[in-house]
Design a protein around this motif. Structure first.
Motif, PDB file in Angstrom:
ATOM      1  N   HIS A 136      -4.286   2.408   6.247  1.00  0.00           N
ATOM      2  CA  HIS A 136      -3.780   3.731   5.865  1.00  0.00           C
ATOM      3  C   HIS A 136      -3.536   3.823   4.361  1.00  0.00           C
ATOM      4  O   HIS A 136      -3.827   4.855   3.733  1.00  0.00           O
ATOM      5  N   LEU A 137      -3.023   2.759   3.769  1.00  0.00           N
ATOM      6  CA  LEU A 137      -2.809   2.756   2.325  1.00  0.00           C
ATOM      7  C   LEU A 137      -4.130   2.874   1.575  1.00  0.00           C
ATOM      8  O   LEU A 137      -4.207   3.528   0.530  1.00  0.00           O
ATOM      9  N   SER A 138      -5.170   2.277   2.105  1.00  0.00           N
ATOM     10  CA  SER A 138      -6.493   2.384   1.497  1.00  0.00           C
ATOM     11  C   SER A 138      -6.954   3.841   1.470  1.00  0.00           C
ATOM     12  O   SER A 138      -7.493   4.320   0.459  1.00  0.00           O
ATOM     13  N   THR A 139      -6.751   4.539   2.554  1.00  0.00           N
ATOM     14  CA  THR A 139      -7.110   5.965   2.619  1.00  0.00           C
ATOM     15  C   THR A 139      -6.296   6.767   1.623  1.00  0.00           C
ATOM     16  O   THR A 139      -6.833   7.617   0.906  1.00  0.00           O
ATOM     17  N   LEU A 140      -4.986   6.509   1.573  1.00  0.00           N
ATOM     18  CA  LEU A 140      -4.126   7.235   0.638  1.00  0.00           C
ATOM     19  C   LEU A 140      -4.520   6.949  -0.813  1.00  0.00           C
ATOM     20  O   LEU A 140      -4.509   7.845  -1.659  1.00  0.00           O
ATOM     21  N   ALA A 141      -4.889   5.719  -1.094  1.00  0.00           N
ATOM     22  CA  ALA A 141      -5.316   5.351  -2.448  1.00  0.00           C
ATOM     23  C   ALA A 141      -6.650   6.019  -2.795  1.00  0.00           C
ATOM     24  O   ALA A 141      -6.843   6.493  -3.915  1.00  0.00           O
ATOM     25  N   LYS A 142      -7.551   6.071  -1.831  1.00  0.00           N
ATOM     26  CA  LYS A 142      -8.865   6.695  -2.032  1.00  0.00           C
ATOM     27  C   LYS A 142      -8.713   8.149  -2.462  1.00  0.00           C
ATOM     28  O   LYS A 142      -9.502   8.656  -3.251  1.00  0.00           O
ATOM     29  N   HIS A 143      -7.688   8.806  -1.953  1.00  0.00           N
ATOM     30  CA  HIS A 143      -7.460  10.217  -2.264  1.00  0.00           C
ATOM     31  C   HIS A 143      -6.463  10.416  -3.408  1.00  0.00           C
ATOM     32  O   HIS A 143      -6.021  11.530  -3.660  1.00  0.00           O
ATOM     33  N   GLY A 144      -6.111   9.325  -4.065  1.00  0.00           N
ATOM     34  CA  GLY A 144      -5.272   9.419  -5.249  1.00  0.00           C
ATOM     35  C   GLY A 144      -3.799   9.681  -4.989  1.00  0.00           C
ATOM     36  O   GLY A 144      -3.078  10.099  -5.895  1.00  0.00           O
ATOM     37  N   MET A 145      -3.342   9.402  -3.774  1.00  0.00           N
ATOM     38  CA  MET A 145      -1.943   9.662  -3.441  1.00  0.00           C
ATOM     39  C   MET A 145      -1.033   8.480  -3.750  1.00  0.00           C
ATOM     40  O   MET A 145       0.148   8.667  -4.008  1.00  0.00           O
ATOM     41  N   VAL A 146      -1.584   7.281  -3.675  1.00  0.00           N
ATOM     42  CA  VAL A 146      -0.811   6.081  -3.991  1.00  0.00           C
ATOM     43  C   VAL A 146      -1.580   5.230  -4.991  1.00  0.00           C
ATOM     44  O   VAL A 146      -2.801   5.324  -5.106  1.00  0.00           O
ATOM     45  N   ILE A 147      -0.827   4.426  -5.710  1.00  0.00           N
ATOM     46  CA  ILE A 147      -1.400   3.490  -6.674  1.00  0.00           C
ATOM     47  C   ILE A 147      -1.114   2.082  -6.180  1.00  0.00           C
ATOM     48  O   ILE A 147       0.000   1.791  -5.735  1.00  0.00           O
ATOM     49  N   ARG A 148      -2.104   1.250  -6.265  1.00  0.00           N
ATOM     50  CA  ARG A 148      -2.024  -0.152  -5.826  1.00  0.00           C
ATOM     51  C   ARG A 148      -1.904  -1.028  -7.055  1.00  0.00           C
ATOM     52  O   ARG A 148      -2.658  -0.873  -8.014  1.00  0.00           O
ATOM     53  N   GLU A 149      -0.945  -1.960  -7.026  1.00  0.00           N
ATOM     54  CA  GLU A 149      -0.778  -2.881  -8.146  1.00  0.00           C
ATOM     55  C   GLU A 149      -0.502  -4.281  -7.625  1.00  0.00           C
ATOM     56  O   GLU A 149       0.480  -4.512  -6.918  1.00  0.00           O
ATOM     57  N   GLY A 150      -1.397  -5.192  -7.955  1.00  0.00           N
ATOM     58  CA  GLY A 150      -1.231  -6.579  -7.546  1.00  0.00           C
ATOM     59  C   GLY A 150      -0.396  -7.349  -8.554  1.00  0.00           C
ATOM     60  O   GLY A 150      -0.575  -7.215  -9.754  1.00  0.00           O
ATOM     61  N   ARG A 151       0.548  -8.132  -8.019  1.00  0.00           N
ATOM     62  CA  ARG A 151       1.368  -9.017  -8.852  1.00  0.00           C
ATOM     63  C   ARG A 151       1.399 -10.375  -8.168  1.00  0.00           C
ATOM     64  O   ARG A 151       2.080 -10.532  -7.154  1.00  0.00           O
ATOM     65  N   GLY A 152       0.658 -11.293  -8.737  1.00  0.00           N
ATOM     66  CA  GLY A 152       0.553 -12.595  -8.092  1.00  0.00           C
ATOM     67  C   GLY A 152      -0.174 -12.447  -6.778  1.00  0.00           C
ATOM     68  O   GLY A 152      -1.260 -11.883  -6.720  1.00  0.00           O
ATOM     69  N   THR A 153       0.438 -12.905  -5.713  1.00  0.00           N
ATOM     70  CA  THR A 153      -0.183 -12.819  -4.394  1.00  0.00           C
ATOM     71  C   THR A 153       0.283 -11.598  -3.609  1.00  0.00           C
ATOM     72  O   THR A 153      -0.122 -11.406  -2.466  1.00  0.00           O
ATOM     73  N   THR A 154       1.139 -10.774  -4.222  1.00  0.00           N
ATOM     74  CA  THR A 154       1.687  -9.607  -3.530  1.00  0.00           C
ATOM     75  C   THR A 154       1.126  -8.324  -4.137  1.00  0.00           C
ATOM     76  O   THR A 154       0.973  -8.209  -5.345  1.00  0.00           O
ATOM     77  N   VAL A 155       0.816  -7.372  -3.275  1.00  0.00           N
ATOM     78  CA  VAL A 155       0.333  -6.066  -3.713  1.00  0.00           C
ATOM     79  C   VAL A 155       1.430  -5.039  -3.440  1.00  0.00           C
ATOM     80  O   VAL A 155       1.991  -4.992  -2.340  1.00  0.00           O
TER      81      VAL A 155
END
Length: 119
Positions: A55-74
């Motif tokens: 679901h987060l992938s879909t939301l990110a695809k549509h620009g609703m959420v931003i994904r940020e990786g820090r180390g091994t955690t996203v």
């Protein structure tokens, strides 16, 4: 919507389509408190991490959420807080409609109508 091209209207429809899943709305609501990782969101939504990630992938695809990786955690956060204005407007309208329907149903129910009580 006046003046939007067919392509723009298609993008708008896809944007709204991304909001058509209750779990995605739950995720957005949980992100009101700030950025969270997938595990925290999954726990809050009572879903598997795999389901939340999808679901987060879909939301990110549509620009609703931003994904940020820090180390091994996203971590995920809201891309534009105006999404809440849209969701609150729609949710408020739906809540008013449901309340109106419930009031109408209560008014039509014989137990609330003194003329229908027979003794």
């Amino acid at each position: 919507m006046e003046g939007l091209s067919e392509l723009a209207l298609s993008h708008v429809a896809q944007y709204f389509s991304a909001l058509s899943e209750p779990t995605r709305l739950k995720i957005l609501n949980h992100l009101r408190d700030g950025e969270q990782n997938v595990g925290d969101i999954a726990h809050a939504c009572d879903c598997s991490q795999a389901n939340v990630s999808r679901h987060l992938s879909t939301l990110a695809k549509h620009g609703m959420v931003i994904r940020e990786g820090r180390g091994t955690t996203v971590f995920y956060r809201i891309a534009d807080s105006s999404i809440y204005a849209l969701c609150d407007l729609v949710c408020g309208n739906v809540a008013r409609q449901l309340e109106s329907q419930a009031n109408l149903l209560n008014a039509l129910t014989p137990k609330n109508n003194p003329k229908s009580k027979k003794k």
